[in-house]
Design a protein around this motif. Sequence first.
Motif, mmCIF file in Angstrom:
data_model
loop_
_atom_site.group_PDB
_atom_site.id
_atom_site.type_symbol
_atom_site.label_atom_id
_atom_site.label_comp_id
_atom_site.label_asym_id
_atom_site.label_seq_id
_atom_site.Cartn_x
_atom_site.Cartn_y
_atom_site.Cartn_z
ATOM 1 N N GLY A 138 -25.996 -2.971 9.325
ATOM 2 C CA GLY A 138 -27.370 -2.487 9.187
ATOM 3 C C GLY A 138 -27.417 -1.199 8.373
ATOM 4 N N HIS A 139 -26.455 -0.328 8.627
ATOM 5 C CA HIS A 139 -26.360 0.938 7.877
ATOM 6 C C HIS A 139 -26.146 0.651 6.378
ATOM 7 C CE1 HIS A 139 -25.087 5.275 7.605
ATOM 8 N NE2 HIS A 139 -24.475 4.789 6.536
ATOM 9 N N GLU A 140 -25.233 -0.253 6.071
ATOM 10 C CA GLU A 140 -24.961 -0.596 4.660
ATOM 11 C C GLU A 140 -26.151 -1.298 4.016
ATOM 12 O OE1 GLU A 140 -22.633 0.422 2.715
ATOM 13 O OE2 GLU A 140 -21.862 1.506 4.421
ATOM 14 N N ALA A 142 -29.178 -0.929 4.761
ATOM 15 C CA ALA A 142 -30.194 0.106 4.517
ATOM 16 C C ALA A 142 -29.899 0.862 3.226
ATOM 17 C CB ALA A 142 -30.268 1.076 5.694
ATOM 18 N N HIS A 143 -28.624 1.165 2.967
ATOM 19 C CA HIS A 143 -28.286 1.873 1.715
ATOM 20 C C HIS A 143 -28.738 1.064 0.495
ATOM 21 C CE1 HIS A 143 -26.343 5.424 3.150
ATOM 22 N NE2 HIS A 143 -25.259 4.854 3.614
ATOM 23 N N ALA A 144 -28.607 -0.267 0.575
ATOM 24 C CA ALA A 144 -29.048 -1.095 -0.560
ATOM 25 C C ALA A 144 -30.563 -1.263 -0.550
ATOM 26 C CB ALA A 144 -28.362 -2.462 -0.502
ATOM 27 N N LYS A 185 -19.972 8.842 -2.289
ATOM 28 C CA LYS A 185 -20.338 9.659 -1.127
ATOM 29 C C LYS A 185 -21.855 9.854 -1.083
ATOM 30 C CE LYS A 185 -18.749 13.827 1.160
ATOM 31 N NZ LYS A 185 -17.800 14.933 1.107
ATOM 32 N N PHE A 186 -22.449 9.465 0.032
ATOM 33 C CA PHE A 186 -23.902 9.562 0.169
ATOM 34 C C PHE A 186 -24.325 10.958 0.624
ATOM 35 C CE2 PHE A 186 -23.218 5.024 0.333
ATOM 36 C CZ PHE A 186 -24.264 4.549 -0.432
ATOM 37 N N SER A 187 -25.582 11.294 0.303
ATOM 38 C CA SER A 187 -26.109 12.577 0.757
ATOM 39 C C SER A 187 -26.392 12.483 2.262
ATOM 40 C CB SER A 187 -27.406 12.893 0.022
ATOM 41 O OG SER A 187 -28.427 12.022 0.461
ATOM 42 N N PHE A 190 -29.617 10.598 3.048
ATOM 43 C CA PHE A 190 -29.487 9.144 2.983
ATOM 44 C C PHE A 190 -28.741 8.625 4.214
ATOM 45 C CE2 PHE A 190 -29.812 8.792 -1.956
ATOM 46 C CZ PHE A 190 -31.177 8.988 -1.867
ATOM 47 N N GLU A 191 -27.776 9.408 4.691
ATOM 48 C CA GLU A 191 -27.046 8.996 5.897
ATOM 49 C C GLU A 191 -27.976 8.928 7.107
ATOM 50 O OE1 GLU A 191 -23.757 7.851 6.362
ATOM 51 O OE2 GLU A 191 -24.370 7.609 4.293
ATOM 52 N N VAL A 192 -28.818 9.952 7.242
ATOM 53 C CA VAL A 192 -29.772 9.972 8.359
ATOM 54 C C VAL A 192 -30.682 8.748 8.265
ATOM 55 C CG1 VAL A 192 -31.769 11.181 9.337
ATOM 56 C CG2 VAL A 192 -29.767 12.491 8.614
ATOM 57 N N THR A 233 -16.887 8.644 3.185
ATOM 58 C CA THR A 233 -17.932 8.287 2.214
ATOM 59 C C THR A 233 -19.328 8.344 2.824
ATOM 60 O OG1 THR A 233 -17.500 5.991 2.767
ATOM 61 C CG2 THR A 233 -16.460 6.849 0.786
ATOM 62 N N HIS A 234 -19.370 8.348 4.153
ATOM 63 C CA HIS A 234 -20.659 8.424 4.838
ATOM 64 C C HIS A 234 -20.617 9.659 5.737
ATOM 65 C CE1 HIS A 234 -21.685 4.137 3.832
ATOM 66 N NE2 HIS A 234 -20.368 4.101 3.734
ATOM 67 N N PRO A 235 -20.825 10.843 5.138
ATOM 68 C CA PRO A 235 -20.632 12.081 5.906
ATOM 69 C C PRO A 235 -21.562 12.180 7.104
ATOM 70 C CG PRO A 235 -21.716 12.528 3.802
ATOM 71 C CD PRO A 235 -21.291 11.105 3.771
HETATM 72 ZN ZN LIG Z 1 -23.792 5.634 4.809
#
Ligand SMILES: [Zn+2]
Length: 270
Positions: A138-140, A142-144, A185-187, A190-192, A233-235
């Motif tokens: 789901g997290h991935e 969402a990134h797309a 590496k995402f900001s 974007f991680e939130v 990569t996902h801080p």
């Molecule tokens: Zn991420």
Amino acid sequence: MRHLLLKPWLLLSLAATLGTTASCTDDEGNPVLFSVEDDKALGVKVAAQTDSTYRAQGKLLERTAPANRRAYELLDVVVNKVLNSGELQHRNDFPWDVKIIKDDAVQNAFATPGGHIYVFSGLVKFLEDENQLAGVLGHEIAHADRRHTSRMLQQQYGISLLLSLLVGDNPGQLVQIAAGLGQLKFSRDFEVEADQYSVVYLNKTTYACDGAAGFFIKAEAQGQGNPPTFLSTHPNPGSRVQNIQTKATELGCRNRTVSSATFDELKRIL
Ligand SMILES: [Zn+2]
């Protein structure tokens, strides 16, 4: 009927405005110069390059190979539940697919623009249950779907370079971008957002919607010694686990149990 008299220069200027800003804005109304169609086109290029890189290393589990059929059957069920949650913005715009990279030493997953998801076998083996797998997927997704990946690439490489890839220029750069996608590496913002959407998607499935939190708890417990690749990569945007659980409590979708049979089978056959 009254006709509006529009001068040619005005039409041109309107077309230019619509073409650049009005038709391409994000949720906050900020202009996005890279269109959804561009995301799709870049995704096709980057995914083809990613496939060929891992295929050359003998690590891409081909969907067409009979030996991999069952693994994809099991993984697709989880992916499709998330994709069909009714909460995606681009469910019908992007082609959406998932591929497995056989590398037990890498605990990572990543997404190209336009919805091509890659999952390393090491991540599946690291996870405890199907809720966690759905949460990380789901997290991935969402990134797309929220177009984080293409926005990070725009920031890193510039829009003109990305557009040049779409017409077949700079093949060397395409190789480099595809190779770097797993390390992109995402900001923190974007991680939130990806964490929050993971909960929102899973809420509409049968999974415990804080599945991603379970993964992060385990990943962080692994500590400094050998943290999963995913964490670099996902801080951690700070209070990550707590934020996921707060959202999940708010939606009332935390305490759901899922059978371990199919997930255990997937781990076993990978
Ligand atoms: Zn991420």
